[in-house]
Design an enzyme around this catalytic site. Structure first.
Site, short mmCIF file in Angstrom:
data_model
loop_
_atom_site.label_atom_id
_atom_site.label_comp_id
_atom_site.label_asym_id
_atom_site.label_seq_id
_atom_site.Cartn_x
_atom_site.Cartn_y
_atom_site.Cartn_z
N HIS A 116 -3.03 60.01 -13.56
CA HIS A 116 -3.55 61.06 -14.45
C HIS A 116 -4.04 60.52 -15.79
CE1 HIS A 116 -2.78 64.83 -12.34
NE2 HIS A 116 -1.62 64.35 -11.95
N SER A 141 2.25 65.10 -15.30
CA SER A 141 1.26 66.11 -14.93
C SER A 141 1.61 67.53 -15.35
CB SER A 141 1.01 66.07 -13.43
OG SER A 141 2.18 66.42 -12.75
N LYS A 155 -8.82 61.01 -8.52
CA LYS A 155 -8.83 61.91 -9.68
C LYS A 155 -10.04 61.58 -10.56
CE LYS A 155 -4.02 63.24 -9.38
NZ LYS A 155 -2.88 62.44 -8.92
C1 LIG Z 1 -2.06 62.18 -7.71
C2 LIG Z 1 -1.03 61.17 -7.94
C3 LIG Z 1 -0.69 60.24 -6.96
C4 LIG Z 1 -1.25 60.29 -5.57
O1 LIG Z 1 -2.54 59.79 -5.52
P1 LIG Z 1 -3.33 59.85 -4.13
O2 LIG Z 1 -4.33 58.77 -4.23
O3 LIG Z 1 -3.91 61.22 -4.01
O4 LIG Z 1 -2.32 59.60 -3.05
C5 LIG Z 1 0.23 59.26 -7.28
N1 LIG Z 1 0.81 59.22 -8.50
C6 LIG Z 1 0.51 60.10 -9.46
C7 LIG Z 1 1.17 60.00 -10.80
C8 LIG Z 1 -0.40 61.12 -9.21
O5 LIG Z 1 -0.67 62.01 -10.16
#
Ligand SMILES: *Cc1c(COP(=O)(O)O)cnc(C)c1O
Length: 419
Positions: free
Chosen positions: A234, A206, A265
């Site tokens: 992501h 990220s 996301k």
């Molecule tokens: C955002 C993210 C998470 C967490 O996801 P949630 O569903 O919000 O708990 C886990 N792993 C990665 C790589 C992320 O970017």
């Protein structure tokens, strides 16, 4: 990082709080000092209060007018999609508001099974298990599957939830430098006497927006007899020819044993997570994964809307195409303007400034121009690697991109980043 916003509903004296006992008085003093330390280090996080749906343009409490949003994970622009809102309402009408149960007692509706099937189809896997969040999917992944006889080999830039999931498991831990295949090979050699080995990686990292080299990871996994796990949070909806993630990008279907991901996301942005992959692995998680066994079932509205979301993505790749066009447009214009940009392969674009203070000043100046971006510096990124992270979305219009680029150029000149 962000300015504090007065929010009367959450501030003020709570009735009874003046009768603080001695025990709490000591703890309170301790917390106040720690909080001050965080503030002094410039790391105190303020919440930004949005008063509209999540979108490419939002209204924010305490500021005038609309601001353009370049820091949400709303890659496909679905967070305020009307078809999904309608589907959520329909699911609520037909299946109620909440489940009041964990999945295996009485928290599974036909909708949950249907969504798990949609996710399996999307990733071309055998079975899927839903969680309340991807944080839980990762937190509950390793402990049920591996013991002290086994090895988990983890990328150094993996998400916090993978790190926590690994911590909860007794397996031996190995860590390789971000996307460094020679270092991964070193770990695999060191772990060769373990019973089972699993390589764990984010699909897209990220901070730089780089994609894990899954083709090479899978080759090494084959050479050293290791399993492969990738977190698509992501990358799903973003990378790959039609946005189906890293397996599509590197054509390594059948070689990745476990995918985890989020519905928070690209996939609508509400909440919920999943693990998808080989049938026996998912079956074992249903027996032993603690966040699945001991936490509530995802609400029908989210499940119904998510089913509709996968149906939508199945009908057309337009949103993905639009996202990729936006990334390309933004990157090209920013490079032409003279900015130093990490070679992204995703919808994350790191505009390098290197200096911590400059990154904060830059983000603050961008806010004044009505553009929300985030400045990151050590310890979130390596020392002297401070940057502005821009997250692009299919929801951004050309006009909005032009406005953001113009603001970047204006601020860049003002702060002597550009000549
Ligand atoms: C955002 C993210 C998470 C967490 O996801 P949630 O569903 O919000 O708990 C886990 N792993 C990665 C790589 C992320 O970017």
């Amino acid at each position: 990082m962000w300015p504090a916003v007065d929010c009367p509903s959450v501030c003020g004296v709570i009735p009874g709080s003046e009768n603080t006992n001695i025990m709490y008085q000591n703890f309170k003093t301790h917390l106040e000092k720690e909080l001050q330390d965080i503030k002094d280090a410039g790391l105190y996080k303020n919440e930004r209060i949005i008063t509209t749906p999540q979108s490419s343009d939002i209204k924010v409490a305490g500021t005038e007018g609309e601001v353009l949003n370049f820091c949400a994970n709303n890659y496909l622009g679905l967070a305020d999609n009307s078809r999904l809102v309608e589907a959520a309402k329909a699911a609520m009408d037909n299946r109620g508001y909440g489940m009041s149960s964990v999945r295996f007692i009485c928290g599974t509706q036909d909708l949950h099974k249907e969504l798990e099937k949609s996710i399996s189809d999307y990733f071309k896997t055998e079975d899927t298990i839903l969680y309340a969040a991807c944080f839980d999917a990762n937190g509950g992944l390793f402990e049920p599957l591996f013991t002290e006889e086994d090895a988990i080999i983890s990328d150094s830039l993996n998400h916090a939830s993978i790190i926590d999931g690994v911590r909860l498991c007794k397996a031996k831990r190995f860590r390789y430098k971000n996307a460094d295949m020679a270092d991964l090979e070193r770990c695999l050699q060191e772990a060769k006497d373990c019973r089972f080995r699993i390589i764990a990686t984010d699909g897209v990292f990220s901070m730089d927006g780089n994609v894990a080299p899954m083709d090479k990871i899978c080759e090494l996994a084959e050479k050293y007899d290791a399993l492969v796990m990738v977190d698509e949070s992501h990358s799903a909806g973003v990378v790959g020819k039609t946005g189906h993630g890293v397996a599509e990008q590197y054509d390594c279907y059948g070689k990745i044993d476990i995918f985890t991901g989020t519905l928070g996301k690209s996939f609508g942005g509400a909440m919920g997570g999943f693990t998808t992959g080989r049938k026996e692995i998912i079956d074992m998680l249903r027996q032993r994964s603690r966040p699945y066994l001991f936490s509530n079932s995802v609400a029908p509205s989210i499940v119904g809307a998510s089913i509709e979301m996968f149906r939508m993505l199945g009908e057309s790749d337009d949103l993905h195409t639009k996202l990729m066009d936006n990334v390309e447009y933004f990157r090209t214009r920013m490079l032409e303007a003279g900015f130093d940009i990490k070679p992204t392969q995703s919808a994350i674009c790191a505009v390098m400034l290197y200096d911590a203070k400059l990154s904060q000043d830059f983000a603050a100046e961008m806010q004044k121009e009505g553009i929300y971006v985030t400045g990151f510096y050590y310890p979130v990124v390596p020392k002297d690697q401070a940057r502005i992270r821009v997250q692009l979305s299919a929801a951004h219009t050309r006009e909005q991109l032009d406005k953001a680029i113009a603001a970047f150029i204006a601020v860049g000149k003002r702060l002597n980043v550009l000549k």
